[in-house]
Design an enzyme around this catalytic site. Structure first.
Site, short mmCIF file in Angstrom:
data_model
loop_
_atom_site.label_atom_id
_atom_site.label_comp_id
_atom_site.label_asym_id
_atom_site.label_seq_id
_atom_site.Cartn_x
_atom_site.Cartn_y
_atom_site.Cartn_z
N ASP A 45 0.82 -1.22 0.00
CA ASP A 45 0.00 0.00 0.00
C ASP A 45 0.85 1.27 0.00
OD1 ASP A 45 -2.04 -1.91 0.35
OD2 ASP A 45 -2.00 -1.66 2.53
N GLU A 79 -11.24 0.56 -3.92
CA GLU A 79 -10.58 1.07 -2.72
C GLU A 79 -9.32 1.83 -3.10
OE1 GLU A 79 -9.78 -2.48 -0.47
OE2 GLU A 79 -8.72 -3.43 -2.12
#
Length: 530
Positions: A29, A197
């Site tokens: 991420d 997302e």
């Protein structure tokens, strides 16, 4: 405001090359920002402490660790957090001399949800978390617009089947709070898209560009894009979506699950993306977890084109048009001569007491035996680092005299509390032994055991894909094998579940009972063998 027609201008490709991933090991991420000629990158850390490692680069290829955003126990309540709970998907941004990191704490023992921390120096200290009151949302991000306004955007579920939406509210940087009305921006590019997302907004030319991930973080992971002339929408999808995915390359490709991208514009005007991906090893399994990769971006027809001319993230690429800036190489062996542990070392969940010491026996890491173990949702006496190579070796030297059969210390390779491999010194029948244990689905199995004389023992593990081999040596002897090859698939996320990669390090426990005993590690060496 950047002009997309000028974003593609760059000098001829450099004869230099760089190798992906730029941050190997469990660094998922990634989020990036630029301040002048410096680039700062932060990644998820889940249940590990300190939280949110932050790295610094001047050429986007070579990175040095600066430390962690959350490095004080009072900042980070991870007590009892489940495996792969904790800190999800941070975003780092800079505006008016202040760095901002927004992140989500999942399943925390107290406050959970989205929070923001700030610093004037990315190396810290960072502020205490300011909670934003959005407990159902995750993967937050910030846009500091050209007109001085700031916007918070994040993901939230719309049902129990993985369908999500991206929403936005204005952010007050002075008060560190959300303000104004809420706007729903996007629910995905594909029909019935799941796990839309990791949103990031950028203003480029006449458009706001919304870059998101779709399809989940496994093999169907992808990057999709939408744009709007107003930050609040409506957003239209890129007709070429997804702009990046490896799903069509098959599970046997050397890099899979690419997604969760963040874009950055260099000083010379190039655009690049950092994103996560997985390098499977030994049968489509990912022991290293999700790592940080780098790929080029250009702009065509007011849309970003990721990995132009290639359409995929490559293991070797042409670097950015920036002067090469290498940092001094970190030593492979830590002799524990510094007053504090280096940034490569982590503890599991929040340490409410200091169970490690570097001063009582100079040149050694001393671990105090405590009742907590690595087989429970606790903070055991464990100091560990990421496994960053499919082919690697680790060595350490241990001085430890167990006083009871419940006491042990040694080397641990950990995926979570139910999946791990332990090579520990303990007692059996009043005799000191070295025991090799493989734990799968919460059940321990002893694979080998050898009687040890008194004194120091050296421990080693060598990994080649999914094969892990352990050795040991005592004073006056050469290295000896401890059992045979060990099946390392228990260290993969495909077998163990979750979102992290394998960690390995030094461990000591009294297994549920109080103890005044200690274990001393003289050094720890880790080397990649690729």
């Amino acid at each position: 405001m950047a002009n997309p027609a000028q974003e593609n201008a760059r000098s001829a490709p450099s004869p230099r090359a760089f190798r992906n991933p730029v941050l190997p090991g469990c660094h998922p991420d990634p989020s990036i920002c630029r301040v002048g000629g410096d680039y700062y990158l932060v990644t998820s850390s889940f249940e590990w402490f300190p939280g949110l490692p932050i790295h610094h680069s001047r050429d986007l290829v070579h990175w040095r660790p600066l430390g962690h955003v959350l490095d004080r126990p009072e900042q980070l309540p991870l007590d009892g957090v489940r495996p792969s709970g904790g800190l999800y998907a941070p975003t780092i941004r800079h505006a008016d001399g202040t760095f901002y990191v927004v992140c989500t704490l999942v399943d925390g023992p107290g406050p959970s949800g989205n929070f923001v921390v700030t610093a004037t120096d990315p190396a810290g200290p960072w502020s205490e978390p300011q909670w934003l009151g959005e407990s159902e949302s995750f993967d937050p991000s910030l846009l500091f617009d050209d007109d001085g306004r700031a916007w918070f955007h994040a993901t939230r579920p719309v049902d129990a089947d993985g369908h999500t939406e991206i929403w936005l509210r204005e952010f007050d940087p002075a008060a560190l709070r959300l303000t104004g009305p809420e706007h729903v921006l996007w629910r995905g590019a594909l029909r019935d898209a799941v796990w839309v997302e990791a949103p990031h907004l950028y203003r480029v030319g006449d458009f706001y560009h919304l870059v998101v991930a779709e399809g989940g973080t496994a093999g169907d992971h992808a990057v999709t894009v939408a744009r709007s002339r107003e930050v609040t929408g409506p957003y239209e999808g890129n007709p070429r979506n997804p702009v990046l995915t490896h799903r069509h390359l098959g599970a046997g490709h050397p890099i899979v699950a690419t997604g969760h991208a963040d874009l950055v514009r260099t000083g010379p005007g190039e655009w690049w993306a950092v994103l996560l991906g997985i390098r499977p090893s030994g049968g489509r399994l990912g022991n290293l977890g999700r790592e940080t990769f780098l790929t080029r971006v250009v702009w065509e027809d007011d849309w970003p084109v990721v990995a132009p001319g290639i359409g995929r993230v490559e293991a070797v690429g042409t670097p950015p048009d920036l002067p090469e800036h290498r940092w001094p190489a970190e030593p492979a062996c830590d002799h524990f001569e510094d007053p504090e542990l280096g940034p490569q070392w982590n503890r599991l969940r929040t340490p409410r007491e200091r169970f490690w010491d570097l001063a009582e026996r100079p040149g050694h890491l001393r671990l105090r035996l405590r009742p907590e173990t690595v087989t429970e949702h606790a903070c055991p006496s464990l100091v560990a680092r990421r496994q960053s190579h499919a082919h690697c070796a680790a060595h350490t030297a241990l001085d430890f005299a167990p006083r009871d059969a419940n006491e042990c210390a040694g080397l641990v390779l950990l995926q979570n509390d139910a999946f791990q491999i332990r090579c520990v010194v303990t007692l059996r029948g009043g005799r000191r032994v070295l025991r090799l244990i493989r734990r799968a689905a919460g059940a321990d199995r002893t694979l080998a055991e050898e009687t040890l004389p008194e004194g120091r023992v050296r421990l080693a593990v060598e990994a080649h894909d999914q094969v892990y081999e352990f050795r040991y040596a005592v004073r006056g002897s050469s290295w000896r094998p401890l059992g045979g090859p060990v099946d390392g698939t228990v260290l993969s996320t495909e077998v163990a579940g979750g979102f992290i990669g394998a960690y390995l390090g030094m461990y000591a426990t009294s297994t549920g009972r109080p103890s005044a005993n200690v274990a001393d590690f003289d050094w720890f060496e880790y080397r990649g063998l690729e």
